[in-house]
Scaffold this motif. Structure first.
Motif, PDB file in Angstrom:
ATOM      1  N   UNK A 154       7.166 -20.139 -18.433  1.00 30.44           N
ATOM      2  CA  UNK A 154       7.042 -21.120 -17.283  1.00 30.44           C
ATOM      3  C   UNK A 154       8.511 -21.730 -16.395  1.00 30.44           C
ATOM      4  N   UNK A 155       9.099 -20.796 -15.439  1.00 31.03           N
ATOM      5  CA  UNK A 155       9.879 -22.214 -14.324  1.00 31.03           C
ATOM      6  C   UNK A 155       9.505 -22.445 -13.056  1.00 31.03           C
ATOM      7  N   UNK A 156      10.151 -23.736 -12.481  1.00 31.28           N
ATOM      8  CA  UNK A 156       9.507 -24.435 -11.483  1.00 31.28           C
ATOM      9  C   UNK A 156      10.606 -24.060 -10.345  1.00 31.28           C
ATOM     10  N   UNK A 157      10.399 -24.062  -9.108  1.00 28.16           N
ATOM     11  CA  UNK A 157      11.610 -23.661  -8.516  1.00 28.16           C
ATOM     12  C   UNK A 157      10.923 -25.082  -7.106  1.00 28.16           C
ATOM     13  N   UNK A 158      11.828 -26.552  -7.799  1.00 27.08           N
ATOM     14  CA  UNK A 158      11.562 -27.782  -6.928  1.00 27.08           C
ATOM     15  C   UNK A 158      11.642 -27.661  -5.179  1.00 27.08           C
ATOM     16  N   UNK A 159      12.189 -27.308  -4.919  1.00 29.28           N
ATOM     17  CA  UNK A 159      12.738 -26.795  -3.493  1.00 29.28           C
ATOM     18  C   UNK A 159      11.318 -26.476  -3.023  1.00 29.28           C
ATOM     19  N   UNK A 160      10.461 -25.351  -3.115  1.00 31.80           N
ATOM     20  CA  UNK A 160       9.801 -24.808  -2.434  1.00 31.80           C
ATOM     21  C   UNK A 160       8.512 -24.732  -3.179  1.00 31.80           C
ATOM     22  N   UNK A 161       8.333 -25.808  -4.485  1.00 35.18           N
ATOM     23  CA  UNK A 161       7.026 -25.670  -5.163  1.00 35.18           C
ATOM     24  C   UNK A 161       6.846 -24.345  -5.634  1.00 35.18           C
ATOM     25  N   UNK A 162       6.662 -23.465  -6.428  1.00 38.04           N
ATOM     26  CA  UNK A 162       7.056 -22.014  -6.599  1.00 38.04           C
ATOM     27  C   UNK A 162       7.050 -22.463  -8.091  1.00 38.04           C
ATOM     28  N   UNK A 163       5.844 -21.555  -9.056  1.00 38.19           N
ATOM     29  CA  UNK A 163       5.973 -21.571 -10.237  1.00 38.19           C
ATOM     30  C   UNK A 163       5.672 -20.195 -10.418  1.00 38.19           C
ATOM     31  N   UNK A 164       6.524 -19.264 -11.874  1.00 39.54           N
ATOM     32  CA  UNK A 164       7.263 -18.121 -11.857  1.00 39.54           C
ATOM     33  C   UNK A 164       6.867 -18.239 -13.345  1.00 39.54           C
ATOM     34  N   UNK A 165       5.524 -17.200 -13.835  1.00 37.78           N
ATOM     35  CA  UNK A 165       5.774 -17.502 -15.225  1.00 37.78           C
ATOM     36  C   UNK A 165       5.652 -16.165 -15.736  1.00 37.78           C
ATOM     37  N   UNK A 166       5.626 -15.446 -17.395  1.00 37.79           N
ATOM     38  CA  UNK A 166       5.561 -14.708 -17.579  1.00 37.79           C
ATOM     39  C   UNK A 166       4.618 -14.996 -18.725  1.00 37.79           C
ATOM     40  N   UNK A 167       3.937 -13.717 -19.082  1.00 37.92           N
ATOM     41  CA  UNK A 167       2.530 -13.453 -20.175  1.00 37.92           C
ATOM     42  C   UNK A 167       2.451 -12.387 -20.792  1.00 37.92           C
ATOM     43  N   UNK A 168       3.282 -12.792 -22.067  1.00 37.84           N
ATOM     44  CA  UNK A 168       3.474 -11.175 -23.198  1.00 37.84           C
ATOM     45  C   UNK A 168       1.815 -11.145 -23.273  1.00 37.84           C
ATOM     46  N   UNK A 169       1.885  -9.470 -22.125  1.00 38.46           N
ATOM     47  CA  UNK A 169       0.638  -8.449 -23.417  1.00 38.46           C
ATOM     48  C   UNK A 169       0.965  -7.684 -22.934  1.00 38.46           C
ATOM     49  N   UNK A 170       1.770  -7.108 -23.868  1.00 38.59           N
ATOM     50  CA  UNK A 170       2.238  -5.395 -24.058  1.00 38.59           C
ATOM     51  C   UNK A 170       0.780  -4.379 -24.019  1.00 38.59           C
ATOM     52  N   UNK A 171      -0.293  -4.535 -24.033  1.00 41.53           N
ATOM     53  CA  UNK A 171      -1.572  -4.258 -23.939  1.00 41.53           C
ATOM     54  C   UNK A 171      -2.618  -3.938 -22.251  1.00 41.53           C
ATOM     55  N   UNK A 172      -2.475  -5.496 -21.634  1.00 42.08           N
ATOM     56  CA  UNK A 172      -3.091  -6.085 -20.578  1.00 42.08           C
ATOM     57  C   UNK A 172      -4.597  -6.530 -21.304  1.00 42.08           C
ATOM     58  N   UNK A 173      -4.852  -5.239 -22.517  1.00 46.31           N
ATOM     59  CA  UNK A 173      -6.468  -5.803 -22.632  1.00 46.31           C
ATOM     60  C   UNK A 173      -6.202  -6.063 -23.869  1.00 46.31           C
ATOM     61  N   UNK A 174      -7.314  -6.598 -24.664  1.00 48.73           N
ATOM     62  CA  UNK A 174      -6.817  -7.553 -26.611  1.00 48.73           C
ATOM     63  C   UNK A 174      -6.429  -6.383 -27.441  1.00 48.73           C
ATOM     64  N   UNK A 175      -5.312  -7.000 -27.548  1.00 51.26           N
ATOM     65  CA  UNK A 175      -5.441  -6.074 -29.406  1.00 51.26           C
ATOM     66  C   UNK A 175      -4.148  -7.227 -30.301  1.00 51.26           C
ATOM     67  N   UNK A 176      -3.854  -6.245 -31.092  1.00 54.29           N
ATOM     68  CA  UNK A 176      -2.837  -6.818 -32.203  1.00 54.29           C
ATOM     69  C   UNK A 176      -1.761  -5.378 -32.266  1.00 54.29           C
ATOM     70  N   UNK A 177      -0.799  -5.868 -32.443  1.00 55.54           N
ATOM     71  CA  UNK A 177       0.959  -5.536 -33.171  1.00 55.54           C
ATOM     72  C   UNK A 177       1.084  -4.690 -34.129  1.00 55.54           C
ATOM     73  N   UNK A 178       1.236  -4.031 -34.044  1.00 57.02           N
ATOM     74  CA  UNK A 178       2.120  -3.802 -35.196  1.00 57.02           C
ATOM     75  C   UNK A 178       2.499  -3.916 -36.166  1.00 57.02           C
ATOM     76  N   UNK A 179       3.101  -4.395 -36.970  1.00 55.98           N
ATOM     77  CA  UNK A 179       3.483  -5.291 -38.211  1.00 55.98           C
ATOM     78  C   UNK A 179       3.893  -5.074 -39.129  1.00 55.98           C
TER      79      UNK A 179
END
Length: 436
Positions: A190-215
């Motif tokens: 998560x990043x914050x841009x204090x001049x405009x009080x904006x938060x920008x986040x990234x959530x890793x979720x390659x399927x959007x639904x629940x899932x287990x990645x290959x290993x």
């Protein structure tokens, strides 16, 4: 009674006969000058509508211009979104807003300039839609529109690629501060841009639904298609805008479940399961996700944008020199969106349209497809290729070298995605100002 004055009558007749025509001769040119400089409202309205059909409305924070709400009262914008699928790449002399050294948030693998890519021609192209004009990204406008909001990117590495492009674009005006980092390879940040009080986040979720990645234990993914990924869903109350971007992970071997019932798999010959492909699974994942956002947001207003599938450009083997060798965009008509790329895009667009209809009467919820499939498939020159690693040919040209022909150089064509993102947000802002 006094007699009439003959001289007065003659004087009146003289004024009427002689001076009035001269007055009219002088007045007519003034009327034409007035109409030329200040057209009557009907003409002005017609010209405004024509301009709006060809030019997206630009919202500015300049104090010398009226607010968006005031602009909206003067001229109603064209509410039909521009079709960004149709267009072509044209030469652009100005180039990008940033480079590999002015932006600190570029992932190393996409920093093509600092990794020694010698050709710079890929930086000087702009996407030109047939239906409208696509303005350059205006960082100040974007920051003003997202002021006091939380923008979230959810998806795979393409979501991260787009996020990092956006951070670079806005950093020319306001520097984002990294305030949170967690997970392997910083998959949750998560990043914050204090001049405009904006938060920008990234959530890793390659399927959007629940899932287990290959290993190392099993070489396939496991997807639960009836439930969304808790890692982003649990924080939904804090989101104002979501950008969803997935696709490439659905091409990998996987096993699918729905309510704990085995549905089948994709490319798993050693498991002896029914092969069902991934198109229906991809559709189901979006159906589950968009329904979950609609039902689970509570009283929170959320804008949802789905970035459509971005095609890869591998030619031959991925680890052979020249896997994505092109130096210029494809010309119009030279490359079409078809087969898998077309089907993936179609599913996303259809699911977004279905979500729009299902939520039409729900306040505070909007859906839109950010259609980048066509403009992306036309840019085989925009990938890191061997420059995913620094100076890959410093010791001479090698026959085998790692290539990235999926992600995009920063700066590069992916910056156009965020130009379209800004146009979507601006259009929504205009619509909101009309309602209020």
């Amino acid at each position: 009674m006094s007699a009439k004055n003959p001289f007065k009558d003659q004087q009146s007749h003289f004024l009427t006969k002689k001076l009035l025509p001269y007055a009219l001769y002088a007045l007519v040119p003034l009327i034409f000058i007035r109409l030329y400089l200040y057209p009557i409202p009907l003409v002005q309205s017609q010209r405004s509508q024509e301009d709006l059909q060809n030019n997206p409305i630009i919202i500015t924070s300049s104090p010398s211009l009226p607010s968006p709400a005031v602009q909206e009262k003067k001229s109603k914008p064209n509410e039909i979104p521009c079709d960004y699928f149709k267009g072509k790449w044209v030469p652009d002399k100005l180039g990008p807003l940033y480079n590999g050294t002015t932006c600190s948030t570029i992932k190393d693998g996409q920093n093509c300039i600092t990794h020694g890519r010698p050709d710079m021609g890929y930086l000087y192209w702009r996407w030109k839609p047939k239906q409208c004009k696509l303005p350059r990204f205006n960082p100040s406008t974007f920051l003003q529109l997202l002021k006091n909001k939380h923008l979230v990117f959810v998806g795979d590495s393409m979501a991260r690629n787009q996020l990092e492009s956006l951070l670079c674009l806005v950093s020319s005006v306001a520097l984002p501060n990294l305030v949170y980092s967690n997970g392997e390879e910083n998959k949750f940040r998560r990043w914050n841009i204090p001049s405009h009080n904006i938060n920008v986040s990234i959530y890793w979720s390659p399927f959007l639904v629940k899932g287990s990645e290959k290993s190392n234990e099993f070489n396939y993914n496991k997807l639960l298609l009836d439930s969304v990924d808790d890692r982003w869903a649990a924080d939904m109350d804090h989101f104002d805008m979501m950008v969803l971007s997935v696709g490439h992970w659905f091409l990998h071997p996987a096993v699918y479940y729905d309510k704990d019932v085995l549905l089948g798999c994709h490319y798993c010959p050693d498991l002896n399961y029914t092969e069902i492909g991934f198109y229906d699974v991809f559709r189901k994942a979006f159906d589950t996700t968009l329904k979950a956002i609609t039902d689970g947001r509570g009283n929170n207003a959320i804008d949802v944008i789905v970035t459509t599938f971005s095609p890869a450009h591998f030619e031959g083997e991925w680890d052979k020199a020249g896997a994505c060798p092109k130096k210029e965009p494809f010309k119009e008509g030279e490359k079409e969106v078809q087969w898998m790329d077309a089907e993936m895009r179609k599913i996303e667009v259809e699911e977004v349209e279905k979500a729009k209809k299902n939520s039409a009467k729900l306040p505070g919820l909007r859906f839109e497809a950010l259609d980048v499939t066509k403009l992306s498939i036309m840019r085989p020159d925009g990938h890191p290729g061997p420059y995913m690693n620094p100076f890959p040919f410093a010791d001479g040209v090698k026959d085998r070298v790692q290539n990235d022909c999926v992600h995009w150089c920063l700066p590069g064509p992916i910056d156009t995605w965020n130009e379209i993102l800004l146009q979507i947000v601006q259009r929504w802002e205009i619509q909101s100002s009309r309602v209020s």
